[in-house]
Motif scaffolding. Structure first.
Motif, PDB file in Angstrom:
ATOM      1  N   HIS A 199       2.287 -18.191   2.234  1.00  0.00           N
ATOM      2  CA  HIS A 199       1.068 -18.868   2.626  1.00  0.00           C
ATOM      3  C   HIS A 199       0.160 -17.788   3.421  1.00  0.00           C
ATOM      4  CE1 HIS A 199      -1.417 -22.142   4.253  1.00  0.00           C
ATOM      5  NE2 HIS A 199      -1.049 -21.721   5.404  1.00  0.00           N
ATOM      6  N   HIS A 200       0.571 -16.955   4.150  1.00  0.00           N
ATOM      7  CA  HIS A 200      -0.372 -16.049   4.737  1.00  0.00           C
ATOM      8  C   HIS A 200      -0.971 -15.202   3.618  1.00  0.00           C
ATOM      9  CE1 HIS A 200       2.397 -15.618   8.756  1.00  0.00           C
ATOM     10  NE2 HIS A 200       1.662 -16.804   8.632  1.00  0.00           N
ATOM     11  N   VAL A 201      -0.405 -14.797   2.709  1.00  0.00           N
ATOM     12  CA  VAL A 201      -1.050 -14.038   1.513  1.00  0.00           C
ATOM     13  C   VAL A 201      -1.865 -15.032   0.703  1.00  0.00           C
ATOM     14  CG1 VAL A 201      -0.656 -13.049  -0.678  1.00  0.00           C
ATOM     15  CG2 VAL A 201       0.917 -12.870   1.074  1.00  0.00           C
ATOM     16  N   ASP A 230       1.575  -8.963   9.687  1.00  0.00           N
ATOM     17  CA  ASP A 230       1.560  -7.658   8.702  1.00  0.00           C
ATOM     18  C   ASP A 230       0.904  -8.247   7.154  1.00  0.00           C
ATOM     19  OD1 ASP A 230       2.477  -6.175  10.582  1.00  0.00           O
ATOM     20  OD2 ASP A 230       4.404  -6.033   9.801  1.00  0.00           O
ATOM     21  N   PHE A 231       1.152  -9.466   6.874  1.00  0.00           N
ATOM     22  CA  PHE A 231       0.519  -9.852   5.529  1.00  0.00           C
ATOM     23  C   PHE A 231      -0.819 -10.051   5.691  1.00  0.00           C
ATOM     24  CE2 PHE A 231       5.344 -10.323   4.768  1.00  0.00           C
ATOM     25  CZ  PHE A 231       5.497  -9.626   3.549  1.00  0.00           C
ATOM     26  N   PHE A 232      -1.473 -10.365   6.776  1.00  0.00           N
ATOM     27  CA  PHE A 232      -2.974 -10.389   6.887  1.00  0.00           C
ATOM     28  C   PHE A 232      -3.478  -8.867   6.945  1.00  0.00           C
ATOM     29  CE2 PHE A 232      -1.646 -14.574   8.787  1.00  0.00           C
ATOM     30  CZ  PHE A 232      -2.475 -15.261   7.989  1.00  0.00           C
ATOM     31  N   VAL A 233      -2.759  -7.886   7.067  1.00  0.00           N
ATOM     32  CA  VAL A 233      -3.214  -6.518   6.878  1.00  0.00           C
ATOM     33  C   VAL A 233      -3.127  -5.818   5.467  1.00  0.00           C
ATOM     34  CG1 VAL A 233      -2.943  -4.027   7.863  1.00  0.00           C
ATOM     35  CG2 VAL A 233      -2.562  -6.133   9.351  1.00  0.00           C
ATOM     36  N   ALA A 234      -1.852  -6.322   5.005  1.00  0.00           N
ATOM     37  CA  ALA A 234      -1.720  -5.692   3.555  1.00  0.00           C
ATOM     38  C   ALA A 234      -2.505  -6.536   2.441  1.00  0.00           C
ATOM     39  CB  ALA A 234      -0.373  -5.761   3.222  1.00  0.00           C
ATOM     40  N   THR A 235      -2.630  -7.815   2.617  1.00  0.00           N
ATOM     41  CA  THR A 235      -3.342  -8.627   1.207  1.00  0.00           C
ATOM     42  C   THR A 235      -4.616  -8.119   0.988  1.00  0.00           C
ATOM     43  OG1 THR A 235      -1.594 -10.406   1.967  1.00  0.00           O
ATOM     44  CG2 THR A 235      -3.593 -10.947   0.727  1.00  0.00           C
ATOM     45  N   PRO A 236      -5.437  -7.995   1.956  1.00  0.00           N
ATOM     46  CA  PRO A 236      -6.715  -7.662   1.750  1.00  0.00           C
ATOM     47  C   PRO A 236      -7.092  -6.105   0.909  1.00  0.00           C
ATOM     48  CG  PRO A 236      -6.834  -8.318   3.965  1.00  0.00           C
ATOM     49  CD  PRO A 236      -5.422  -8.198   3.629  1.00  0.00           C
ATOM     50  N   ILE A 237      -6.268  -5.384   1.201  1.00  0.00           N
ATOM     51  CA  ILE A 237      -6.038  -4.030   0.497  1.00  0.00           C
ATOM     52  C   ILE A 237      -5.696  -4.400  -1.045  1.00  0.00           C
ATOM     53  CG2 ILE A 237      -5.004  -1.787   0.315  1.00  0.00           C
ATOM     54  CD1 ILE A 237      -4.660  -2.185   3.437  1.00  0.00           C
ATOM     55  N   ALA A 238      -4.691  -5.074  -1.011  1.00  0.00           N
ATOM     56  CA  ALA A 238      -4.127  -5.457  -2.329  1.00  0.00           C
ATOM     57  C   ALA A 238      -4.932  -6.268  -3.112  1.00  0.00           C
ATOM     58  CB  ALA A 238      -2.697  -6.255  -2.185  1.00  0.00           C
ATOM     59  N   ALA A 239      -5.860  -7.172  -2.597  1.00  0.00           N
ATOM     60  CA  ALA A 239      -6.717  -8.117  -3.468  1.00  0.00           C
ATOM     61  C   ALA A 239      -7.956  -7.252  -3.981  1.00  0.00           C
ATOM     62  CB  ALA A 239      -7.153  -9.302  -2.539  1.00  0.00           C
ATOM     63  N   LEU A 240      -8.322  -6.350  -3.176  1.00  0.00           N
ATOM     64  CA  LEU A 240      -9.497  -5.629  -3.595  1.00  0.00           C
ATOM     65  C   LEU A 240      -9.203  -4.729  -4.318  1.00  0.00           C
ATOM     66  CD1 LEU A 240     -12.014  -5.437  -0.251  1.00  0.00           C
ATOM     67  CD2 LEU A 240     -12.180  -6.844  -2.464  1.00  0.00           C
ATOM     68  N   ARG A 241      -8.067  -4.113  -4.258  1.00  0.00           N
ATOM     69  CA  ARG A 241      -7.404  -3.059  -5.455  1.00  0.00           C
ATOM     70  C   ARG A 241      -7.363  -3.893  -6.839  1.00  0.00           C
ATOM     71  NH1 ARG A 241      -2.966   0.241  -2.027  1.00  0.00           N
ATOM     72  NH2 ARG A 241      -4.192   1.649  -0.820  1.00  0.00           N
ATOM     73  N   ALA A 242      -6.909  -5.076  -6.579  1.00  0.00           N
ATOM     74  CA  ALA A 242      -6.875  -5.933  -8.014  1.00  0.00           C
ATOM     75  C   ALA A 242      -8.128  -6.086  -8.694  1.00  0.00           C
ATOM     76  CB  ALA A 242      -6.063  -7.112  -7.469  1.00  0.00           C
ATOM     77  N   LEU A 243      -9.448  -6.424  -7.786  1.00  0.00           N
ATOM     78  CA  LEU A 243     -10.467  -6.619  -8.281  1.00  0.00           C
ATOM     79  C   LEU A 243     -11.383  -5.231  -8.975  1.00  0.00           C
ATOM     80  CD1 LEU A 243     -12.789  -8.563  -8.754  1.00  0.00           C
ATOM     81  CD2 LEU A 243     -13.602  -8.175  -6.191  1.00  0.00           C
ATOM     82  N   THR A 244     -10.908  -4.425  -8.023  1.00  0.00           N
ATOM     83  CA  THR A 244     -11.448  -3.013  -8.603  1.00  0.00           C
ATOM     84  C   THR A 244     -10.737  -2.709  -9.932  1.00  0.00           C
ATOM     85  OG1 THR A 244     -11.804  -2.187  -6.215  1.00  0.00           O
ATOM     86  CG2 THR A 244     -11.679  -0.396  -8.017  1.00  0.00           C
ATOM     87  N   ASP A 245      -9.530  -2.967 -10.166  1.00  0.00           N
ATOM     88  CA  ASP A 245      -8.758  -2.703 -11.583  1.00  0.00           C
ATOM     89  C   ASP A 245      -9.485  -3.373 -12.281  1.00  0.00           C
ATOM     90  OD1 ASP A 245      -6.767  -1.423 -12.966  1.00  0.00           O
ATOM     91  OD2 ASP A 245      -5.773  -3.128 -12.964  1.00  0.00           O
ATOM     92  N   CYS A 246      -9.841  -4.900 -11.998  1.00  0.00           N
ATOM     93  CA  CYS A 246     -10.387  -5.552 -12.944  1.00  0.00           C
ATOM     94  C   CYS A 246     -11.887  -5.448 -13.425  1.00  0.00           C
ATOM     95  CB  CYS A 246     -10.258  -7.167 -12.417  1.00  0.00           C
ATOM     96  SG  CYS A 246      -9.031  -7.948 -12.317  1.00  0.00           S
ATOM     97  N   GLY A 247     -12.605  -4.724 -12.553  1.00  0.00           N
ATOM     98  CA  GLY A 247     -13.964  -4.581 -12.903  1.00  0.00           C
ATOM     99  C   GLY A 247     -14.622  -5.944 -12.233  1.00  0.00           C
ATOM    100  N   SER A 248     -15.893  -5.730 -11.776  1.00  0.00           N
ATOM    101  CA  SER A 248     -16.598  -7.138 -11.119  1.00  0.00           C
ATOM    102  C   SER A 248     -17.863  -7.346 -11.976  1.00  0.00           C
ATOM    103  CB  SER A 248     -16.594  -6.780  -9.681  1.00  0.00           C
ATOM    104  OG  SER A 248     -17.028  -8.011  -9.106  1.00  0.00           O
ATOM    105  N   GLN A 249     -17.949  -8.484 -12.526  1.00  0.00           N
ATOM    106  CA  GLN A 249     -19.057  -8.960 -13.183  1.00  0.00           C
ATOM    107  C   GLN A 249     -19.948  -9.726 -12.147  1.00  0.00           C
ATOM    108  OE1 GLN A 249     -20.392  -9.071 -16.726  1.00  0.00           O
ATOM    109  NE2 GLN A 249     -22.217  -9.895 -15.254  1.00  0.00           N
ATOM    110  N   LEU A 250     -21.195  -9.456 -12.001  1.00  0.00           N
ATOM    111  CA  LEU A 250     -22.296 -10.107 -11.175  1.00  0.00           C
ATOM    112  C   LEU A 250     -22.546 -11.395 -11.884  1.00  0.00           C
ATOM    113  CD1 LEU A 250     -23.356  -9.418  -8.526  1.00  0.00           C
ATOM    114  CD2 LEU A 250     -25.421  -8.586  -9.779  1.00  0.00           C
ATOM    115  N   LEU A 251     -22.742 -12.442 -11.257  1.00  0.00           N
ATOM    116  CA  LEU A 251     -23.167 -13.941 -11.505  1.00  0.00           C
ATOM    117  C   LEU A 251     -24.368 -14.282 -10.650  1.00  0.00           C
ATOM    118  CD1 LEU A 251     -19.619 -15.726 -11.682  1.00  0.00           C
ATOM    119  CD2 LEU A 251     -20.777 -14.664 -13.557  1.00  0.00           C
ATOM    120  N   GLU A 252     -25.281 -14.842 -11.413  1.00  0.00           N
ATOM    121  CA  GLU A 252     -26.440 -15.528 -10.802  1.00  0.00           C
ATOM    122  C   GLU A 252     -26.691 -16.958 -11.003  1.00  0.00           C
ATOM    123  OE1 GLU A 252     -30.479 -14.151 -12.368  1.00  0.00           O
ATOM    124  OE2 GLU A 252     -29.609 -14.026 -14.477  1.00  0.00           O
TER     125      GLU A 252
END
Length: 676
Positions: free
Chosen positions: A508-510, A548-570
């Protein structure tokens, strides 16, 4: 379809027989409309005729009962939802008067969840407008029984036949005129019901055909040639209206008080009372929050089940520890007048005091039905600036209060620069916000020019891993996958690991941390239309700290998004324009210049009507341009269409608010409060 002409029936025949022993259950009825359709005037006339007030107020003069804010009285528009109480034929009715301007659609959105029925007011002159359609879609999504009231029958240009055609084309083919009228476009106009025993044969036949389409047994009896009693047909029509399967059309002129008595009768006849949605357990929804300088926060609640008393403890929604707060006072408001209550029962609306944690949209207990819809989507963001640095804390406090009243403002504070940002739906809302800050808080705030709110979505599937095991004591390993979803799906989270691998409290913290983190993506915008899956995780029975999971999760989430590549929406809006045929060529050229798309225009009697889809970024000032081009004679309305991928040349980046989790050392020091 039966319209003008025919025999006027007596009003008493409009009322069906009722059981005298039936309980007096309250009806909570929304009064809804596009701006300037006469909604508040309808509310005033309903209260006047029922005896709730002695003199009908006026929007333009600022004397309307439900428009009590100084800014509402000065501007002559509704800004906040207000309740008004009346009694008709011994039955209590709570009218929920909502703003009509699209900039305040959030107020309407929150109010729809408390209604038993609705009156949708439509101008006989302007007809169906963009915001009318948007309200109608939301009413149908929530299956709220609705009366369509065609107002301004006396006005020059009123055309009921044309409006009925628009209703059939744009809203529903299940609407049926329950009245006839005379004297259209004159102050001698009048209406009369058609459901009595002396209803014309053509009207009876039309209503029978409609009901036969809705109910199979009636269709079979009709096709077999059986003569169906008129009383049964009209009774079934009323019942279908109470279920939201058919929609009666009533007529009148609120300004002249014409058709108001029939509308009051119709509210009892065609709309259900609160009993249909009642439950035994505590169930309610907070649809409005106000701040009283003496009493503190007032949370307006519609109860669907159970009851609430003074000094009763209420669970705080969303609190993991089961925290409770005590009710200090319960009041029932009608405009600004109020009555102190000792208890609030199922089916009633009241203001609760003492519950400081409640926000608009909070649910008490569990709702019996789906009560959520989306009318408002803020597409613009502005930065708030105090008149001096000494006033910054006061401005922040005021904006926090206003965000509790309107969560769509979504106040954001950049902790490093101390800049404050709020979201808005349009220029009128921003003007009202400035006036509220001045009147309520004595603050002269400045706002930046609006910035379009973009969003981000992953381009392809990707993964992110964070192993947070040093420096001790800590231990949290989070592995996430991310993939794009179809447009409009929003941000979704799921877990495919078991409780044995990672306790559910940490999962749930994640989830909580993922949703908070992805409010800012690679370009600084909220991430949407993405599925985030917890694919792996690990904790330590000694070294793991709950945070601790509130420290680790943001790093993992943004690493995943970086790996995906981000498409800008308008964001895009769908607009409807109407003007003289001579302007069409220039308008089409302007649409193409704005990267817009348009449907084939319809030309009729020298006027064109056109629908187009435009990017918000290129069309912010176009309503002013269009009205200038047409010398103020053109009609222009818009509604949110959705988000689409930006073309390659469009770039929109905003700095991250706060520490970037991808700067791992700095992020960990920040989370441990070790940054200087």
């Amino acid at each position: 379809m039966y319209l003008p002409g025919g025999l006027f029936a007596e009003r008493d025949m409009y009322m069906e027989e009722r059981n005298p022993s039936e309980g007096k259950k309250q009806r909570n009825i929304g009064i809804l409309a596009h701006v300037d359709a006469g909604k508040t005037t309808v509310t005033e006339q309903l209260m006047l005729l029922s005896g709730s007030i002695r003199t009908a107020g006026n929007v333009d003069s600022g004397t309307a009962v439900t428009d009590w804010l100084e800014v509402e009285r000065r501007r002559g528009i509704s800004v906040k939802t207000a309740c008004a109480l009346l009694e008709w034929e011994g039955r209590p009715v709570c009218l929920v008067d909502t703003p009509g301007h699209v900039d305040f659609a959030g107020e309407v959105e929150r109010s729809l969840g408390v209604l038993d029925g609705a009156v949708l007011v439509i101008s006989a002159v302007e007809g169906i407008q963009a915001h009318t359609e948007l309200i109608w879609k939301s009413l149908r999504k929530l299956r709220i029984p609705t009366i369509l009231f065609i107002n301004k029958l006396d006005r020059l240009g009123a055309d009921v036949s044309r409006v009925m055609e628009q209703i059939a084309d744009s809203l529903t083919d299940s609407a049926f005129p329950a009245e006839e009228f005379r004297g259209q476009e004159t102050e001698e106009c009048s209406v009369a019901c058609l459901l009595g025993e002396r209803a014309p044969s053509s009207f009876r036949e039309d209503l029978l055909l409609l009901m036969a389409q809705k109910e199979t047994d009636l269709e079979e009896r009709y096709l077999s040639g059986e003569e169906i009693p008129w009383q049964e047909i009209s009774s079934r029509f009323r019942e279908a209206c109470r279920k939201g399967e058919c929609f009666p059309v009533l007529l009148g002129s609120a300004k002249l008080g014409i058709g108001i008595r029939e509308l009051l009768d119709g509210i009892l006849q065609f709309l259900p009372d609160a009993s249909a949605q009642e439950t035994e357990e505590l169930s309610g929804i907070v649809f409005k929050v106000e701040h009283d300088p003496e009493m503190g926060k007032a949370a307006y609640v519609r109860l669907f089940g159970g009851s609430l008393k003074n000094r009763a403890s209420v669970p705080v929604p969303g609190s993991e520890e089961g925290r409770e707060e005590k009710i200090t006072q319960i009041r029932r408001f009608s405009g600004r007048k109020y009555q102190d209550l000792g208890e609030l029962h199922a089916g009633e609306i009241g203001a609760l005091y003492g519950l400081s944690s409640l926000r608009s949209g909070d649910v008490l207990g569990k709702l019996p039905l789906h009560r959520e819809c989306s009318l408002a989507a803020p597409l613009l963001m502005v930065r708030a600036q105090p008149e001096s640095e000494e006033k910054r804390p006061a401005l922040l406090s005021a904006l926090r209060e206003l965000s509790e009243e309107d969560p769509l403002l979504d106040l954001e504070l950049n902790p490093e620069t101390r800049e404050m940002y709020v979201k808005i739906t349009g220029s009128i809302q921003l003007e009202i916000l400035e006036e509220l800050l001045a009147e309520r808080y004595g603050l002269q705030a400045g706002f930046s020019s609006p910035t379009v709110i973009y969003k981000e979505t992953p381009l392809k599937p990707g993964r992110g891993l964070e192993v947070y095991t040093m420096p001790k004591p800590c231990w949290a390993i989070v592995e996430l996958s991310m993939e794009p979803l179809e447009p409009g799906a929003g941000l979704q989270f799921r877990s495919i690991i078991k409780e044995k691998q990672l306790p559910y409290r940490y999962q749930h913290h994640v989830e909580t941390s993922v949703k908070e983190t992805l409010k800012q993506g690679i370009f600084g915008w909220e991430v949407t239309d993405a599925l985030v899956t917890l694919t792996g995780g690990e904790h330590h029975h000694v070294h793991t700290h709950p945070l601790d999971f509130f420290v680790a999760t943001p790093i993992a989430a943004l690493r995943a998004l970086t790996d995906c590549g981000s498409q800008l929406l308008e964001p895009f809006v769908r607009v409807r324009m109407s003007a003289g045929e001579e302007y069409l060529g220039k308008v089409l050229g302007q649409i193409l210049d704005m990267r817009g798309e348009f449907d084939s225009p319809v030309i009729r009697e020298g006027q064109f009507t056109l629908e187009a889809v435009l990017p918000v970024a290129t069309s912010l000032e176009y309503p002013v341009t269009f009205r200038s081009l047409t010398s103020g004679r053109g009609m222009y309305s818009s509604q949110f269409e959705g988000y689409r991928p930006c073309p390659p040349g469009v770039k929109a980046f905003i700095p991250r608010r706060g520490v970037d989790p991808l700067d791992r050392p700095k992020w960990i020091l920040h989370c441990r409060s070790a940054l200087e």
